[in-house]
Design a protein around this motif. Structure first.
Motif, PDB file in Angstrom:
ATOM      1  N   MET A 174      30.595  27.346  40.261  1.00  9.35           N
ATOM      2  CA  MET A 174      31.700  28.258  39.983  1.00  9.35           C
ATOM      3  C   MET A 174      32.634  28.347  41.187  1.00  9.35           C
ATOM      4  O   MET A 174      33.848  28.286  41.062  1.00  9.35           O
ATOM      5  N   SER A 175      32.038  28.508  42.349  1.00  9.19           N
ATOM      6  CA  SER A 175      32.831  28.627  43.562  1.00  9.19           C
ATOM      7  C   SER A 175      33.717  27.399  43.743  1.00  9.19           C
ATOM      8  O   SER A 175      34.902  27.494  44.052  1.00  9.19           O
ATOM      9  N   PHE A 210      42.276  34.701  44.102  1.00  7.12           N
ATOM     10  CA  PHE A 210      43.011  33.638  44.778  1.00  7.12           C
ATOM     11  C   PHE A 210      43.563  32.628  43.774  1.00  7.12           C
ATOM     12  O   PHE A 210      44.691  32.169  43.898  1.00  7.12           O
ATOM     13  N   SER A 211      42.761  32.311  42.753  1.00  3.19           N
ATOM     14  CA  SER A 211      43.314  31.360  41.769  1.00  3.19           C
ATOM     15  C   SER A 211      44.438  32.001  40.966  1.00  3.19           C
ATOM     16  O   SER A 211      45.378  31.317  40.576  1.00  3.19           O
ATOM     17  N   LEU A 260      49.874  21.495  38.132  1.00  4.09           N
ATOM     18  CA  LEU A 260      50.445  21.863  36.835  1.00  4.09           C
ATOM     19  C   LEU A 260      51.940  22.151  36.971  1.00  4.09           C
ATOM     20  O   LEU A 260      52.757  21.683  36.165  1.00  4.09           O
ATOM     21  N   VAL A 268      58.047  23.018  53.449  1.00  5.38           N
ATOM     22  CA  VAL A 268      57.778  21.748  52.779  1.00  5.38           C
ATOM     23  C   VAL A 268      58.194  21.828  51.316  1.00  5.38           C
ATOM     24  O   VAL A 268      58.746  20.891  50.755  1.00  5.38           O
ATOM     25  N   MET A 270      37.547  34.625  44.990  1.00  2.63           N
ATOM     26  CA  MET A 270      37.917  33.349  44.373  1.00  2.63           C
ATOM     27  C   MET A 270      38.756  33.528  43.114  1.00  2.63           C
ATOM     28  O   MET A 270      39.695  32.781  42.892  1.00  2.63           O
ATOM     29  N   TRP A 316      33.526  36.005  48.011  1.00  2.00           N
ATOM     30  CA  TRP A 316      34.921  35.849  48.428  1.00  2.00           C
ATOM     31  C   TRP A 316      35.838  35.945  47.217  1.00  2.00           C
ATOM     32  O   TRP A 316      35.395  35.825  46.080  1.00  2.00           O
ATOM     33  N   THR A 371      52.834  28.188  60.687  1.00  6.73           N
ATOM     34  CA  THR A 371      52.193  27.613  59.511  1.00  6.73           C
ATOM     35  C   THR A 371      52.850  28.097  58.232  1.00  6.73           C
ATOM     36  O   THR A 371      53.123  27.318  57.318  1.00  6.73           O
ATOM     37  N   ALA A 413      49.784  21.028  54.512  1.00 13.08           N
ATOM     38  CA  ALA A 413      51.193  20.944  54.098  1.00 13.08           C
ATOM     39  C   ALA A 413      51.800  19.609  54.527  1.00 13.08           C
ATOM     40  O   ALA A 413      52.468  18.939  53.731  1.00 13.08           O
ATOM     41  N   ALA A 422      46.060  24.940  57.376  1.00 15.73           N
ATOM     42  CA  ALA A 422      47.140  25.080  56.399  1.00 15.73           C
ATOM     43  C   ALA A 422      48.312  24.174  56.765  1.00 15.73           C
ATOM     44  O   ALA A 422      48.901  23.528  55.888  1.00 15.73           O
ATOM     45  N   THR A 427      54.478  25.582  55.590  1.00 22.17           N
ATOM     46  CA  THR A 427      53.961  25.492  54.226  1.00 22.17           C
ATOM     47  C   THR A 427      55.074  25.731  53.204  1.00 22.17           C
ATOM     48  O   THR A 427      55.221  24.977  52.240  1.00 22.17           O
ATOM     49  N   VAL A 449      42.386  28.551  60.629  1.00 24.56           N
ATOM     50  CA  VAL A 449      43.049  28.666  59.320  1.00 24.56           C
ATOM     51  C   VAL A 449      44.482  28.146  59.376  1.00 24.56           C
ATOM     52  O   VAL A 449      44.926  27.404  58.504  1.00 24.56           O
ATOM     53  N   LEU A 498      53.456  29.550  40.218  1.00 21.81           N
ATOM     54  CA  LEU A 498      54.230  28.787  39.237  1.00 21.81           C
ATOM     55  C   LEU A 498      55.636  29.369  39.104  1.00 21.81           C
ATOM     56  O   LEU A 498      56.573  28.683  38.693  1.00 21.81           O
ATOM     57  N   LEU A 520      40.744  25.129  41.189  1.00 22.03           N
ATOM     58  CA  LEU A 520      41.765  25.668  40.301  1.00 22.03           C
ATOM     59  C   LEU A 520      43.087  25.855  41.052  1.00 22.03           C
ATOM     60  O   LEU A 520      44.163  25.654  40.488  1.00 22.03           O
ATOM     61  N   ALA A 521      42.992  26.236  42.315  1.00 22.58           N
ATOM     62  CA  ALA A 521      44.202  26.465  43.100  1.00 22.58           C
ATOM     63  C   ALA A 521      45.064  25.207  43.135  1.00 22.58           C
ATOM     64  O   ALA A 521      46.256  25.258  42.828  1.00 22.58           O
ATOM     65  N   PHE A 553      46.561  24.331  39.693  1.00 28.36           N
ATOM     66  CA  PHE A 553      47.755  25.079  39.295  1.00 28.36           C
ATOM     67  C   PHE A 553      49.006  24.495  39.927  1.00 28.36           C
ATOM     68  O   PHE A 553      50.048  24.402  39.281  1.00 28.36           O
ATOM     69  N   THR A 601      47.530  31.610  43.057  1.00 31.46           N
ATOM     70  CA  THR A 601      48.141  30.281  42.964  1.00 31.46           C
ATOM     71  C   THR A 601      48.792  30.080  41.592  1.00 31.46           C
ATOM     72  O   THR A 601      49.792  29.400  41.477  1.00 31.46           O
ATOM     73  N   PHE A 631      36.618  27.286  41.126  1.00 33.61           N
ATOM     74  CA  PHE A 631      37.737  28.169  41.406  1.00 33.61           C
ATOM     75  C   PHE A 631      38.579  27.670  42.574  1.00 33.61           C
ATOM     76  O   PHE A 631      39.795  27.822  42.561  1.00 33.61           O
ATOM     77  N   SER A 632      37.909  27.087  43.582  1.00 30.14           N
ATOM     78  CA  SER A 632      38.712  26.577  44.689  1.00 30.14           C
ATOM     79  C   SER A 632      39.538  25.381  44.228  1.00 30.14           C
ATOM     80  O   SER A 632      40.638  25.135  44.712  1.00 30.14           O
TER      81      SER A 632
END
Lengths: 276, 248
Positions: free
Chosen positions: A34-35, B167-168, A48, B24, B164, B162, B17, A194, A190, B21, A186, B175, A41-42, A45, B171, A38-39
């Motif tokens: 699951m974890s 966060f999704s 998409l 870009v 999760m 966390w 950053t 990019a 990131a 990000t 972090v 859109l 999924l980011a 999207f 994101t 979901f990571s």
């Protein structure tokens, strides 16, 4: 405590040991599906959004910089899978262990640090590639099928795809070593994501760049991380040009490996482990 | 704020950053528009306007409500307890428990992009229209804060370590960096009604530009912000009832 170590040593360790590491890495992902989902999924999207955007741009059979909608679709989906490789786990775990000092344990082990991390990246990569291809299968249900590559193109595509993981590993591993200098990783991560996304042609094909930027991105290791296999898959890169691009991939794979090793020699001397 | 500024290098890394990000993304749009004049009738600066509103809303929510992203962790570990003892709203304490310094980078870039867009789009700017834009920008930020709180309140039910799921959803909300009209009906419906992320960028932009969607929808943005904040606070309170700390 500063560890006085001979960080460049190469010990003859049987291949079996590295295979075990790769398997352990793979299992650490399958244990928490699951974890992982979901990571993923980011990035799904944002892919998409790209697909819808390009569909709007290339609607009514329009083509731009040599891309029509079916080819752009194929290009975006191949780069999506390429981007899911060596996504975050390798450097995330490296920086965690460097920061907490657990890295001392890694250094004591009779394994080559870089090879061990590469073995783990391969383990993660197996799962990441599988999930990525699964996501592509779902995407083709929504957006329709892809143009099938010729047999020749497909063979060359497979060869080119093999280089994606080691190339990405080279960049991710090297940027992970930056943790020896900065405590906050972090931001570095990131920024790296990019830049690689942009220069590898994952956001927009390199053909859309102005000439000078295209030349830089093509000669740099980045194109081989997504653009090259995607263009070969779509048939935009063929024959001698395709072989040359794969050659560039191969050269950078070796070069990045050696550069990372040189960087490691400097970085590991920065290490201070708390409470020693 | 002061505790974050202590690590000056980190502050600069995070700000730069944030700019890289998002920057870009702008270079990406510029690369597309080198060969195409319009996307679904929107030109480059009109899409930059939509994009800048997302960057601004993101920056505002990071500066004032970054703490909401810790909710999953504090619920999971029981660190939420001290917030409940203090005689102050738990919601505000959670929101303010962290200042996201990358928010400054986003706000700076967002303002720069917004100013660029305002100068270049074909709109007759009157003081009233600029005032409307300012109100919509602030409301858009509040929409984002409300939806962040709503998404993160799922922690009370999911109990993951966390954030999760939120966060999704975040994101997914990104859109709305592009005009809503490029998406399929189902996605439009979700972004406009179910999780109205479109109110932080697309609808305000249509209200100012006077095209793309009926203008009155964009004027509803302050209402949408109020709705998101109230709904999120209500869900948070419902979740708090379920909270049972750690151990025992």
């Amino acid at each position: 405590m500063t560890l006085p170590l001979d960080a460049g040593r190469t010990v003859n360790v049987p291949f079996r040991a590295y295979r075990r590491l790769a398997l352990a890495a793979l299992r650490s992902l399958t244990a928490y599906p699951m974890s992982f989902a979901f990571s993923m999924l980011a990035s799904a999207f944002s892919a998409l959004a790209m697909l819808y955007l390009w569909r709007a741009v290339l609607s009514n059979g329009r083509a731009s910089s040599g891309f029509d909608w079916p080819h752009m679709k194929a290009y975006l989906l191949v780069t999506f899978v390429a981007n899911s490789l060596v996504s975050a786990y390798t450097d995330y775990q490296m920086c965690l262990r460097i920061r907490q000092g657990d890295i001392a344990m890694d250094l004591i082990r009779p394994l080559d640090y870089q090879r061990a991390r590469f073995a783990e990246a391969c383990g993660f990569g197996l799962y990441e590639a599988g999930a990525g291809i699964g996501a592509v299968a779902v995407a083709t249900l929504i957006f329709g099928g892809l143009p099938a590559p010729s047999l020749r193109s497909f063979g060359l595509f497979l060869l080119s795809a093999v280089f994606v993981l080691p190339l990405r590993f080279g960049i991710v591993y090297t940027s992970g070593l930056v943790t020896f200098w900065t405590q906050n990783y972090v931001g570095v991560q990131a920024a790296r994501i990019a830049l690689v996304t942009f220069l590898s042609g994952s956001l927009v094909p390199l053909a859309f760049f102005p000439g000078w930027l295209r030349v830089i991105a093509g000669a740099a290791p980045f194109a081989g991380m997504a653009s090259t296999p995607a263009l070969i898959f779509g048939g935009q890169l063929q024959g001698a040009a395709a072989l040359r691009a794969v050659g560039v991939q191969a050269v950078w794979t070796v070069a990045l490996w050696l550069l990372a090793r040189a960087f490691w020699l400097r970085a590991s001397r920065q290490l201070t482990v708390n409470g020693g | 704020m002061r505790s974050t500024l202590q690590y000056e290098a980190d502050f600069w890394i995070m700000s730069v950053t944030a700019v890289i990000t998002q920057g870009v993304g702008i270079v990406f749009l510029w690369a597309i528009f080198r060969s195409i004049p319009r996307i679904n009738g929107w030109d480059f600066w009109e899409i930059v306007l939509v994009y800048s509103l997302v960057v601004l809303a993101e920056g505002v929510s990071q500066l004032f409500a970054q703490g909401v992203w810790n909710l999953a962790r504090v619920v999971n570990t029981g660190e939420l307890d001290p917030y409940l003892i203090r005689p102050y709203s738990p919601v505000l304490q959670v929101l303010g428990s962290e200042v996201g310094m990358n928010g400054l980078g986003n706000v700076g870039l967002g303002i720069a992009l917004l100013v660029g867009a305002v100068i270049h789009v074909q709109v007759a700017w009157s003081p009233a229209r600029l005032a409307l834009l300012a109100i919509l920008v602030v409301s858009g930020g509040l929409v984002k804060i409300g939806l962040n709180l709503l998404a993160n309140s799922s922690a009370f039910w999911l109990k993951t370590t966390w954030a999760m799921v939120p966060f999704s959803l975040h994101t997914f909300g990104e859109l709305t960096r592009f005009p809503l009209t490029i998406y399929s009906t189902a996605i439009r419906l979700v972004l406009a009604v179910v999780l109205p992320y479109a109110f932080m960028s697309f609808f305000p932009a249509t209200a100012v530009l006077g095209r793309g969607a009926p203008q009155w929808v964009g004027l509803l943005t302050p209402l949408a912000a109020g709705y998101c904040l109230l709904l999120a606070t209500w869900v948070f309170r419902r979740g708090l009832v379920r909270y049972e700390s750690a151990g025992h």
